[in-house]
Enzyme design. Structure first.
Site, PDB file in Angstrom:
ATOM      1  CB  VAL A   1       2.015  -0.135  12.671  1.00 19.85           C
ATOM      2  CG1 VAL A   1       3.179  -1.060  12.992  1.00 19.85           C
ATOM      3  CG2 VAL A   1       0.688  -0.820  12.991  1.00 19.85           C
TER       4      VAL A   1
ATOM      5  CE1 TYR B   1      -2.921   4.281   3.343  1.00 20.07           C
ATOM      6  CE2 TYR B   1      -4.312   5.081   5.124  1.00 20.07           C
ATOM      7  CZ  TYR B   1      -3.451   4.126   4.601  1.00 20.07           C
ATOM      8  OH  TYR B   1      -3.138   3.003   5.354  1.00 20.07           O
TER       9      TYR B   1
ATOM     10  CE  LYS C   1      -4.540   1.095   2.518  1.00 15.67           C
ATOM     11  NZ  LYS C   1      -3.976  -0.254   2.365  1.00 15.67           N
TER      12      LYS C   1
ATOM     13  N   GLY D   1       0.824  -1.203   0.000  1.00 13.78           N
ATOM     14  CA  GLY D   1       0.000   0.000   0.000  1.00 13.78           C
ATOM     15  C   GLY D   1       0.852   1.243   0.000  1.00 13.78           C
TER      16      GLY D   1
HETATM   17  N1  LIG Z   1       1.807   1.743   9.284  1.00 14.02           N
HETATM   18  C1  LIG Z   1       0.576   2.093   9.638  1.00 14.02           C
HETATM   19  O1  LIG Z   1       0.363   2.841  10.607  1.00 14.02           O
HETATM   20  C2  LIG Z   1      -0.620   1.564   8.875  1.00 14.02           C
HETATM   21  C3  LIG Z   1      -1.889   1.847   9.371  1.00 14.02           C
HETATM   22  C4  LIG Z   1      -3.013   1.357   8.710  1.00 14.02           C
HETATM   23  C5  LIG Z   1      -2.842   0.593   7.568  1.00 14.02           C
HETATM   24  N2  LIG Z   1      -1.585   0.342   7.082  1.00 14.02           N
HETATM   25  C6  LIG Z   1      -1.477  -0.457   5.855  1.00 14.02           C
HETATM   26  O2  LIG Z   1      -0.588  -1.543   6.058  1.00 14.02           O
HETATM   27  C7  LIG Z   1       0.044  -1.894   4.816  1.00 14.02           C
HETATM   28  C8  LIG Z   1       1.543  -1.945   5.025  1.00 14.02           C
HETATM   29  O3  LIG Z   1       1.956  -0.658   5.465  1.00 14.02           O
HETATM   30  P1  LIG Z   1       3.400  -0.371   6.098  1.00 14.02           P
HETATM   31  O4  LIG Z   1       3.172   0.541   7.232  1.00 14.02           O
HETATM   32  O5  LIG Z   1       4.151  -1.633   6.285  1.00 14.02           O
HETATM   33  O6  LIG Z   1       4.021   0.482   4.909  1.00 14.02           O
HETATM   34  P2  LIG Z   1       5.513   0.622   4.367  1.00 14.02           P
HETATM   35  O7  LIG Z   1       6.476   0.380   5.449  1.00 14.02           O
HETATM   36  O8  LIG Z   1       5.518   1.901   3.627  1.00 14.02           O
HETATM   37  O9  LIG Z   1       5.617  -0.602   3.326  1.00 14.02           O
HETATM   38  C9  LIG Z   1       4.811  -0.600   2.179  1.00 14.02           C
HETATM   39  C10 LIG Z   1       5.082  -1.877   1.394  1.00 14.02           C
HETATM   40  O10 LIG Z   1       4.266  -1.842   0.208  1.00 14.02           O
HETATM   41  C11 LIG Z   1       5.121  -2.016  -0.920  1.00 14.02           C
HETATM   42  N3  LIG Z   1       4.631  -1.297  -2.092  1.00 14.02           N
HETATM   43  C12 LIG Z   1       4.132  -0.037  -2.156  1.00 14.02           C
HETATM   44  N4  LIG Z   1       3.837   0.288  -3.424  1.00 14.02           N
HETATM   45  C13 LIG Z   1       4.169  -0.786  -4.183  1.00 14.02           C
HETATM   46  C14 LIG Z   1       4.104  -1.061  -5.572  1.00 14.02           C
HETATM   47  N5  LIG Z   1       3.646  -0.160  -6.456  1.00 14.02           N
HETATM   48  N6  LIG Z   1       4.535  -2.271  -6.015  1.00 14.02           N
HETATM   49  C15 LIG Z   1       5.031  -3.193  -5.132  1.00 14.02           C
HETATM   50  N7  LIG Z   1       5.116  -2.991  -3.804  1.00 14.02           N
HETATM   51  C16 LIG Z   1       4.679  -1.795  -3.334  1.00 14.02           C
HETATM   52  C17 LIG Z   1       6.460  -1.460  -0.483  1.00 14.02           C
HETATM   53  O11 LIG Z   1       7.470  -1.952  -1.339  1.00 14.02           O
HETATM   54  P3  LIG Z   1       8.847  -1.119  -1.634  1.00 14.02           P
HETATM   55  O12 LIG Z   1       9.783  -1.485  -0.523  1.00 14.02           O
HETATM   56  O13 LIG Z   1       9.284  -1.620  -2.966  1.00 14.02           O
HETATM   57  O14 LIG Z   1       8.490   0.345  -1.661  1.00 14.02           O
HETATM   58  C18 LIG Z   1       6.526  -2.006   0.944  1.00 14.02           C
HETATM   59  O15 LIG Z   1       6.891  -3.366   0.943  1.00 14.02           O
HETATM   60  C19 LIG Z   1      -0.395  -0.841   3.802  1.00 14.02           C
HETATM   61  O16 LIG Z   1      -1.439  -1.336   3.017  1.00 14.02           O
HETATM   62  C20 LIG Z   1      -0.885   0.301   4.690  1.00 14.02           C
HETATM   63  O17 LIG Z   1      -1.837   1.124   4.046  1.00 14.02           O
HETATM   64  C21 LIG Z   1      -0.472   0.804   7.705  1.00 14.02           C
END
Ligand SMILES: NC(=O)c1ccc[n+]([C@@H]2O[C@H](COP(=O)([O-])OP(=O)(O)OC[C@H]3O[C@@H](n4cnc5c(N)ncnc54)[C@H](OP(=O)(O)O)[C@@H]3O)[C@@H](O)[C@H]2O)c1
Length: 225
Positions: A181, A148, A152, A85
């Site tokens: 997170v 965003y 979602k 995402g």
């Molecule tokens: N962190 C929070 O507080 C939070 C809260 C609610 C929901 N979420 C959701 O949880 C999920 C994971 O979030 P996170 O916090 O772990 O985010 P993150 O640390 O930014 O990691 C995002 C991941 O998605 C991959 N990604 C993004 N765009 C891509 C694309 N076009 N093609 C292939 N891979 C892609 C990234 O790959 P690269 O390494 O190649 O960029 C990375 O592995 C997301 O869906 C996010 O919306 C997160």
């Protein structure tokens, strides 16, 4: 008995990586989808995981990966975690290009990939977990971050749509919020550890065959749409 097979998108870092590591510890065979990363390649080799390198915005790549996964895992797959995402608007302001990018990665890619894996998921009466966000909730919809939020909310609609499409196939589809997170996306001020966020996702990965479908959860508790 052969290992359960889990497919995880966005496995290179953050929640996708943490969930992948936990699923490996639980004995799943992992198939990870990620953009090229030598560090992830080394991790995958160490644990005997498969990786398909590509961009979630590339629908032809997703179709080709799904075909190869289905051909290799003829008995089907048990789990798809649509985790990849983007949060494209640090300043919270509307821009059309950000809306397009967010819909492409956060909404269309998970739908397209899940449909491409339909036969494999149905073969094992598998589970799909769409990693959503509390910011998607209509009841608590607030100002700011429209790309965003709305993408979602769209993902939550994808969850409802697929859960109904597949109700007769035994494939369960749920949305999960991991909470706020500490990841690259969540930032250092986030209130939850990576392990806490991953646990919220893992709960939905392991719902039993008579468990819920078409729901929105955080820590195993239902959220309002
Ligand atoms: N962190 C929070 O507080 C939070 C809260 C609610 C929901 N979420 C959701 O949880 C999920 C994971 O979030 P996170 O916090 O772990 O985010 P993150 O640390 O930014 O990691 C995002 C991941 O998605 C991959 N990604 C993004 N765009 C891509 C694309 N076009 N093609 C292939 N891979 C892609 C990234 O790959 P690269 O390494 O190649 O960029 C990375 O592995 C997301 O869906 C996010 O919306 C997160």
């Amino acid at each position: 008995m052969s290992k359960k097979v889990a497919v995880v998108t966005g496995a290179s870092r953050g929640l996708g990586r943490a969930v992948s590591e936990e699923l490996h510890k639980k004995g799943y065979h992992l198939v990870m989808i990620a953009r090229p990363s030598s560090e992830l390649g080394a991790f995958a080799e160490k644990i005997g995981a498969e990786v398909f390198w590509g961009d979630m915005e590339d629908l032809a790549f997703l179709e080709s990966a799904a075909k190869k996964i289905s051909a290799k895992h003829r008995l089907g797959i048990d789990l798809l975690v649509n985790n990849a995402g983007i949060f494209p608007e640090a300043d919270g302001a509307y821009e059309a290009s950000r809306m397009r990018a967010a819909f492409s990665v956060n909404t269309l890619a998970p739908l397209h990939f899940a449909l491409a894996l339909e036969g494999s998921l149905a073969a094992r009466k598998g589970v799909v977990v769409n990693v959503s966000s509390g910011m998607a909730g209509l009841k608590e919809m607030n100002g700011g971050y429209p790309a965003y939020r709305v993408s979602k909310t769209g993902l939550n609609a994808v969850t409802r749509y697929l859960s109904q499409e597949w109700v007769g196939k035994g494939v369960r589809v749920n949305s999960v919020c991991p909470g706020w997170v500490k990841t690259d996306m969540g930032g250092p001020s986030a209130e939850r550890s990576l392990a806490e966020g991953a646990a919220s996702i893992l709960w939905a990965c392991e719902i039993p065959s008579d468990g819920p479908t078409g729901g929105f959860f955080r820590d195993g508790k239902r959220l309002d749409w």
